[in-house]
Design an enzyme around this catalytic site. Structure first.
Site, short mmCIF file in Angstrom:
data_model
loop_
_atom_site.label_atom_id
_atom_site.label_comp_id
_atom_site.label_asym_id
_atom_site.label_seq_id
_atom_site.Cartn_x
_atom_site.Cartn_y
_atom_site.Cartn_z
N HIS A 149 -6.60 -1.64 1.24
CA HIS A 149 -5.59 -2.16 1.43
C HIS A 149 -5.68 -3.56 1.94
CE1 HIS A 149 -1.19 -1.05 3.32
NE2 HIS A 149 -1.19 -2.60 2.62
N ARG A 151 2.94 -0.09 -2.24
CA ARG A 151 2.89 0.97 -1.07
C ARG A 151 2.31 2.51 -1.76
NH1 ARG A 151 2.39 -2.37 1.76
NH2 ARG A 151 4.05 -3.25 3.28
N GLU A 183 -2.49 7.49 3.53
CA GLU A 183 -3.16 6.40 4.00
C GLU A 183 -3.33 6.44 5.38
OE1 GLU A 183 -3.34 2.29 1.82
OE2 GLU A 183 -1.91 2.07 3.69
#
Length: 178
Positions: free
Chosen positions: A137, A90, A118
């Site tokens: 991602h 993360r 993000e």
């Protein structure tokens, strides 16, 4: 080459264990770091002794208050020159400003599949940071990932149903028992 390289993996859950298995054929020395020590896992409280000799640090951490900015300026300062920081967990696990300072100095390199913030704004300095590889991602988007995810969930539920604590527990035992 990864032969003989020291890889420290922050996290000791299913993803970290699978990463270690995939690095084994490359003869890398992999150390898993978890919340608590157990067979095959070093406690996070002992991280300072691992960082100065690490060639690569891979963060595979969940997004919790405890993991926020785990990789901060002090953490990065403990890494040897030329080390590589990888974040596949993360984005919040890495203090972006601290990492940017190290990248700009040329002392460290990094590969980020996740960022903070993000999505990454078009004008963000990470886009032009030296020594950085950015991916969108997608690290978990591999063939068969859904089947593997369901198998992990099944195994975790089975352990819990039998009265045990799941091996990939993110919260402490009190949170589960409460």
């Amino acid at each position: 080459t990864l032969i003989g390289k020291r890889v420290v993996v922050l996290g000791a859950g299913d993803l970290a264990v699978n990463l270690a298995a995939r690095l084994a054929p490359f003869e890398a020395e992999v150390t898993l770091v978890g919340q608590r020590a157990r067979p095959g896992v070093v406690a996070f409280e002992d991280i300072d002794r691992l960082l100065p000799t690490a060639d690569v640090v891979v963060a595979m951490l969940p997004a919790t208050e405890a993991t926020h900015h785990t990789i901060d300026a002090g953490f990065l300062a403990n890494l040897r020159d030329g080390a590589v920081v990888v974040n596949a967990g993360r984005g919040g696990a890495v203090d972006t400003d601290a990492l940017l300072n190290e990248l700009r100095s040329g002392r460290l390199r990094a590969a980020l599949d996740v960022t903070d913030p993000e999505p990454l704004p078009a004008t963000h300095p990470l886009w032009s940071a030296p020594g950085l590889v950015l991916t969108p991602h997608v690290a978990g988007s591999t063939t068969g990932f859904e089947e593997r995810a369901w198998a992990v969930a099944r195994d975790q539920i089975s352990v819990y149903a039998d009265g045990g604590l799941p091996p990939n527990l993110v919260a402490g035992p009190r949170a589960v028992a409460g």
